[in-house]
Design a protein around this motif. Structure first.
Motif, short mmCIF file in Angstrom:
data_model
loop_
_atom_site.label_atom_id
_atom_site.label_comp_id
_atom_site.label_asym_id
_atom_site.label_seq_id
_atom_site.Cartn_x
_atom_site.Cartn_y
_atom_site.Cartn_z
N VAL A 1 0.85 -1.19 0.00
CA VAL A 1 0.00 0.00 0.00
C VAL A 1 0.89 1.24 0.00
CG1 VAL A 1 -1.82 1.27 1.20
CG2 VAL A 1 -1.80 -1.23 1.26
N GLU A 2 0.81 2.02 -1.07
CA GLU A 2 1.61 3.24 -1.16
C GLU A 2 0.79 4.49 -0.83
OE1 GLU A 2 4.06 3.59 -4.61
OE2 GLU A 2 4.55 1.45 -4.63
N ALA A 3 -0.54 4.37 -0.91
CA ALA A 3 -1.41 5.49 -0.55
C ALA A 3 -2.74 4.93 -0.09
CB ALA A 3 -1.61 6.44 -1.73
N ALA A 4 -3.15 5.33 1.11
CA ALA A 4 -4.47 4.95 1.63
C ALA A 4 -5.16 6.23 2.10
CB ALA A 4 -4.36 3.96 2.77
N THR A 5 -6.37 6.46 1.61
CA THR A 5 -7.08 7.68 1.98
C THR A 5 -8.17 7.38 3.00
OG1 THR A 5 -8.35 7.40 -0.07
CG2 THR A 5 -6.60 9.03 -0.08
N GLU B 1 -9.85 2.36 1.34
CA GLU B 1 -9.46 3.08 0.14
C GLU B 1 -7.94 3.05 0.04
OE1 GLU B 1 -12.94 6.50 0.70
OE2 GLU B 1 -10.88 7.11 0.19
N GLY B 2 -7.42 2.43 -1.01
CA GLY B 2 -5.98 2.36 -1.12
C GLY B 2 -5.52 1.94 -2.51
N ALA B 3 -4.27 2.29 -2.80
CA ALA B 3 -3.66 1.91 -4.07
C ALA B 3 -2.19 1.62 -3.82
CB ALA B 3 -3.83 3.03 -5.10
#
Length: 339
Positions: free
Chosen positions: A31-35, A62-64
């Motif tokens: 996971v490099e970005a989780a909002t 929410e993540g990418a």
């Protein structure tokens, strides 16, 4: 790995847990970005969710990131691929799925755990709701695919027309996303309780904004703005039962009222039967998203036509997650990018 686990009401803990390993049909992403999301905030405050999780549980949806491991039988995906995964996938076999009513599938596969170093993606999501992120798109923006997919699903159920006047009640991330998309072709009036968020609503295209702390009679104000009739479409995006009732009061005869915000379990509202009947109101409860709108959401974000980055208030490390939720509760931030 370090991961956030929810144990109960406002009981969020960062713990070391085993790194996930993909079974057949699964992948694991770093996971490099989780909002953060308003739904996460509600779940944290209420200590659970009727459908999506069972406590204690890995938290966040929410993540990418990038694929770091691929299970047996997975085709078309490789280590290193930049991806975003929806937090659910329908079974594709049941009564509802056969009618393409995928958000009503009683066998939805749910997945939580984006507030962590790694996230395992279940096989049904890999098959139906795992998407490649274009090289030019920052992963932090791609992470917002899931909430935008829910909004696009909600908009499709409203059937708003270009000459409609639409009222959005709620200036959270979801309400602001509704504004951003609908303002492309309709006149949108936004109500909220935070002037900074309302300013963002204006940047996203709201024709008028109102702070309900200052203008308290929402329904009558809407009627004054619409020749005495009320709005063509009203979208409730707070999840507060009393605001559901306000939303109904804002609609003109023949209006569509989209009751989008999820209220606490077992709550009720009062509806005036005379108004409902003689004004031919359409009340719609709209829930979650479908694979069609997950794909559409990522395409819309990648197009760059809407500045969704306005919704990201801060970037914070995972260690700050508890403080981030305290700040969200105090309405100091909209969405925070963790990681």
């Amino acid at each position: 790995m370090l991961a956030a686990l929810l144990y109960g009401q406002e009981d969020l803990r960062l713990e070391q847990v085993p790194d996930p390993t993909p079974a057949a049909g699964e992948v694991v992403i770093q996971v490099e970005a989780a909002t953060t999301c308003g739904t996460d905030l509600k779940v944290w405050r209420r200590g659970g969710h009727a459908k999506m999780l069972t406590l204690p549980t890995l938290f966040g949806h929410e993540g990418a990131g990038r694929i770091v491991a691929v299970g047996a039988g997975v085709r078309n995906w490789r280590v290193g691929d930049r991806v975003v995964a929806n937090n659910s996938a329908p079974c594709m076999k049941c009564f509802f799925c056969q009618r393409q009513e995928y958000s009503l599938c009683p066998h939805l596969t749910w997945n939580n755990g984006t507030f962590a170093e790694y996230l395992k993606i279940p096989a049904p999501i890999v098959r139906h709701n795992l998407l490649q992120v274009p090289d030019h798109l920052p992963l932090v923006l791609a992470a917002m695919t899931e909430p935008l997919a829910c909004v696009l699903h909600g908009i499709s159920r409203c059937e708003a027309k270009p000459d409609d006047k639409v009222v959005v009640l709620g200036d959270g991330a979801i309400g602001l996303m509704f504004v951003a998309v609908l303002a492309e072709y309709t006149e949108v009036i936004l109500w909220g309780g935070n002037n900074q968020r309302l300013e963002i609503g204006e940047k996203l295209g709201a024709a008028k904004t109102f702070n309900y702390h200052q203008v308290t009679d929402i329904a009558n104000t809407v009627k004054e703005l619409t020749a005495g009739w009320g709005a063509d479409v009203v979208i409730e995006a707070t999840g507060v039962p009393s605001v559901w009732e306000t939303a109904i009061a804002c609609g003109r005869p023949g209006a569509t009222i989209n009751l989008f915000g999820g209220c606490p379990r077992d709550t009720t509202i009062t509806v005036n039967t005379e108004q409902l009947h003689y004004s031919e109101l359409t009340l719609k409860g709209v829930f979650h998203n479908t694979p069609e709108y997950v794909k559409a959401a990522l395409l819309l974000i990648a197009s760059g036509t809407i500045p969704f980055d306005l919704l990201i208030s801060e970037h914070r490390p995972l260690q700050d997650l508890e403080q981030v939720f305290i700040d969200m509760k105090a309405r100091k931030v909209i969405k925070v990018a963790m990681g």
